[in-house]
Design an enzyme around this catalytic site. Sequence first.
Site, mmCIF file in Angstrom:
data_model
loop_
_atom_site.group_PDB
_atom_site.id
_atom_site.type_symbol
_atom_site.label_atom_id
_atom_site.label_comp_id
_atom_site.label_asym_id
_atom_site.label_seq_id
_atom_site.Cartn_x
_atom_site.Cartn_y
_atom_site.Cartn_z
ATOM 1 N N CYS A 90 49.522 38.230 30.063
ATOM 2 C CA CYS A 90 49.499 39.262 31.100
ATOM 3 C C CYS A 90 50.912 39.805 31.282
ATOM 4 C CB CYS A 90 48.968 38.685 32.408
ATOM 5 S SG CYS A 90 49.201 39.791 33.818
ATOM 6 N N GLY A 92 17.206 29.496 36.629
ATOM 7 C CA GLY A 92 17.119 30.469 35.550
ATOM 8 C C GLY A 92 15.834 31.273 35.540
ATOM 9 N N CYS A 143 46.230 37.091 39.657
ATOM 10 C CA CYS A 143 47.498 37.614 39.145
ATOM 11 C C CYS A 143 48.545 37.648 40.261
ATOM 12 C CB CYS A 143 47.270 39.013 38.566
ATOM 13 S SG CYS A 143 48.623 39.634 37.563
ATOM 14 N N CYS A 196 52.040 38.745 35.154
ATOM 15 C CA CYS A 196 52.250 37.369 35.609
ATOM 16 C C CYS A 196 52.419 36.392 34.443
ATOM 17 C CB CYS A 196 51.095 36.920 36.503
ATOM 18 S SG CYS A 196 49.601 36.475 35.586
ATOM 19 N N CYS A 222 46.024 40.994 33.985
ATOM 20 C CA CYS A 222 44.878 40.217 34.453
ATOM 21 C C CYS A 222 43.828 41.134 35.085
ATOM 22 C CB CYS A 222 45.300 39.220 35.534
ATOM 23 S SG CYS A 222 46.308 37.868 34.926
#
Lengths: 292, 363, 260
Positions: A238, A29, A269, A241, A263
């Site tokens: 979605c 970080g 997808c 899908c 998606c």
Amino acid sequence: MRGYNFAYLDEQTKRMIRRAILKAVAVPGYQVPFGSREMPLPFGWGTGGIQVTASIIGADDVLKVIDQGADDTTNAVSIRRFFALTTGVRTTEETAEASIIQTRHRIPEKPLTADQILVYQVPIPEPLRWLEARETETRKMHALAEYGVMHVKLYEDIATHGRIATSYNYPVLVNERHVMAPSPIPKFDNPKMDHMPALQLFGAGREKRIYAVPPYTDVKSLDFEDYPFEKQTWEHACALCGSRDSYLDEVVTDDRGGRMFVCSDTDYCAERRDAGHVGTGAPVTYGADAAE
Amino acid sequence: MYVAVKGGEKAIAAAHRLLAERRRGDRAHPGITLKQIAEQLSLAVDRVMSEGSLYDRELAALAVKQARGDLVEAIFLLRAFRTTLPRFGVTEPLDTGAMRISRRISATYKDLPGSQVLGPTFDYTHRLLDFELAEEGDPNSVSAAGDPGDVDERVPRVVELLDHEGLIEKEEPDDPDRPVGDLTREPLGFPADRDVRLQNLARGDEGFLLALGYSTQRGFGSTHPFAGEIRMGQVSVELVPEELGFAVDIGDLTVTECEMINQFKGSATEPPQFTRGYGLTFGEGERKAMAMALVDRALRCRELGEEPSSPAQDEEFVLYHTDNVEASGFVQHLKLPHYVDFQGELVTVRELRAEARQRKTGT
Amino acid sequence: MSEHPQTLLTVTGLTRHFGRVVGCEDVGFDLWPGEVLGVVGESGSGKTTLLNCLSGILEPTAGTVSYTDRTGQVQDLYAISEPRRRFLMRTDWGMVHQNPRDGVRMRVSAGANIGERLMAVGARRYGDIRAEAGAWMERVEMDLDRMDDMPRTFSGGMLQRLQIARNLVSKPRLVFMDEPTGGLDVSVQARLLDLLRRLVTDLGLAAVVVTHDLAVVRLLAHRLAVMRRGRVVETGLTDQVLDDPQHPYTQLLVSSVLQT
């Protein structure tokens, strides 16, 4: 490509960047300054990610590049072509097949594994920048872990909106020490960073910083106990899908409020559709807001 | 049935073909040559070399041609090429006192050793469009107006004259053995030393520095400048190869140098004296060199004990925003798709509005 | 906690020069828990330099400032690390500036301003932070309705109250005040002084109050230090110094106030 080194950068530069990466991995970080180079793609268009990828990629790697979750967005295509041209490595659109995935603004839906590396393109690496414009001051705040102002910002959100209103680039605390910008991924993707088996590398070319989250590291989204972190949800599945657990893009289908949700991760997808999943294929209408 | 948008690859290829066609323009006219650009658009080439940080007229001309005359784009091309160049060594400092002068003026002395040399300047031209130039070919075949004859003897710099009297600050590095900083290898850190600041300004965007320099003249951090000296001409570049151990002349550069002289009232420890602001560009870049010298002086406020109060004196503000390759990239990255983030905002705004509506109807 | 009473702050030989100019010179004193020390003098006498050296803002040229923390440990302010010093400054100590804009975050609401110190030391329940901020607004007599308002919409007196609340929320043991009532209308000043006196007594706060206004110290301070040209020329109990000044400069200071 004739006249250029493997992966464009010369070996000295790659070594310099690898040293920065090692330091970044050692201090999760923490933003490591590095001698960012001018690349043949513009600053702000992924030069940090490109330099990181260029210095870790080898001839046996398989590279996937996504932008907004999709392999076919123009900038992803451009970066993928750059590496195909300068390294000759195999490229792929399949998440599972890639050894290095360079991304802008998304983490793939399919969980990543310990033998993959995720390289993020970062525009503004400093999570404290909007609260304090000066680099000299923000570096001191990180050094002393003086992060009270981050919660002041979240407090203000709740006081004004009744909730934390940050929807992307949602700040996280890494390894219980450094507050870090996850790059502008939607907060939907934040939980995926926590204890991810894959190494996560972040490159900011214009701002000349590299940082990292090593595999299996604590990544906690900042919040309050009584206003816990929440990711986005959709009322819809979605349309292609039928997935109910992926991040959805909104596609405008007409000028009367017609919308379709699909998606954002195109590979995810497509794989679902190949496996036989189907969505309604129908648009929905958003009229309530418009009618007001 | 909706099908996810595809075809990025094809679209890019088509766009590149179109760009190449636009760049070439109407094929009824002959293509422009690099020689023509280097000779007849020489100031464009100079700017690209300066801000591109690479002295190579031919490559800079190629960049201008490839960029269709967009100089910031040309600078970007040159910078990206520069990344791939190996580094052979570091030259000796340029001795601008030994410059073979084509132009040299001072606003602080009417006459001075080496005299004023006007040289090839736009100053004192009347800015009237010259329609004779519009003719094809070369209408007013210029008779070489008696080549100004580069001034050959060593011409002392104006600041050296003041230096004899002790009226201007000494300009000596704190530690002559410390290597000069290099922003292209080490990222900028704060507070930044003057060597790094000057490198940053030398690579910086002319327009940005011009505006900042101008702002100091209009009261945003006034430095009371005088154009002590502006000189332009050729200087030798010398390198000491390790094997030889002595300096070898490896070529000439044309450079423009500006030394601003500024009032300084003195402080608790320093008597009143003049201070300096410095500007240097590749080629002929007088406007940039002057602006750079103003900004350099403004940025020295910390070391001179002046209270920073205006944008040009704010080191982080100035140095982080001079680079037009960085700026152009980041401003234009807004063209890239942001629909994932925008979707996140849409979801949030809808939720907030729904809650607000509920509160309204609920009470 | 030690059973024997200990000084809160021990200052010895505190000196600060600016080049050849003397800011303050060889200042020393002890401050006990719950005690309020007033520092008076004309402008330019070195009061503010002294306050800045005491409060960790300005490193002295010579001398020491020792602080006894809540665990009884004595901390040498300029020998401990910067993180520890900054931690002390935002938990154990408070600083009230003459201009509240120097001490208040002008771009976040009053509630966030008061809550900041709590969040800085790890408070993570929004409801609790808000309740605590509300309690402090009431204590400094601010309208609770204004909790989510921006500081720029507040009057000078209200801003000063906000600054005070923002400092006291961390229950500091020692507060530094630089002309806390300066720049306010006389009637506003009087009410603010009254509030400060009650808070200091109720909370058992120790304080160092720098001012040129003798009325302020008469009301707030137990003891006084009179400064002139960077040096302390007289110290003593407030009433004693004001009613029976010994040093000629103090006599002049007191009489000039009496005349006006």
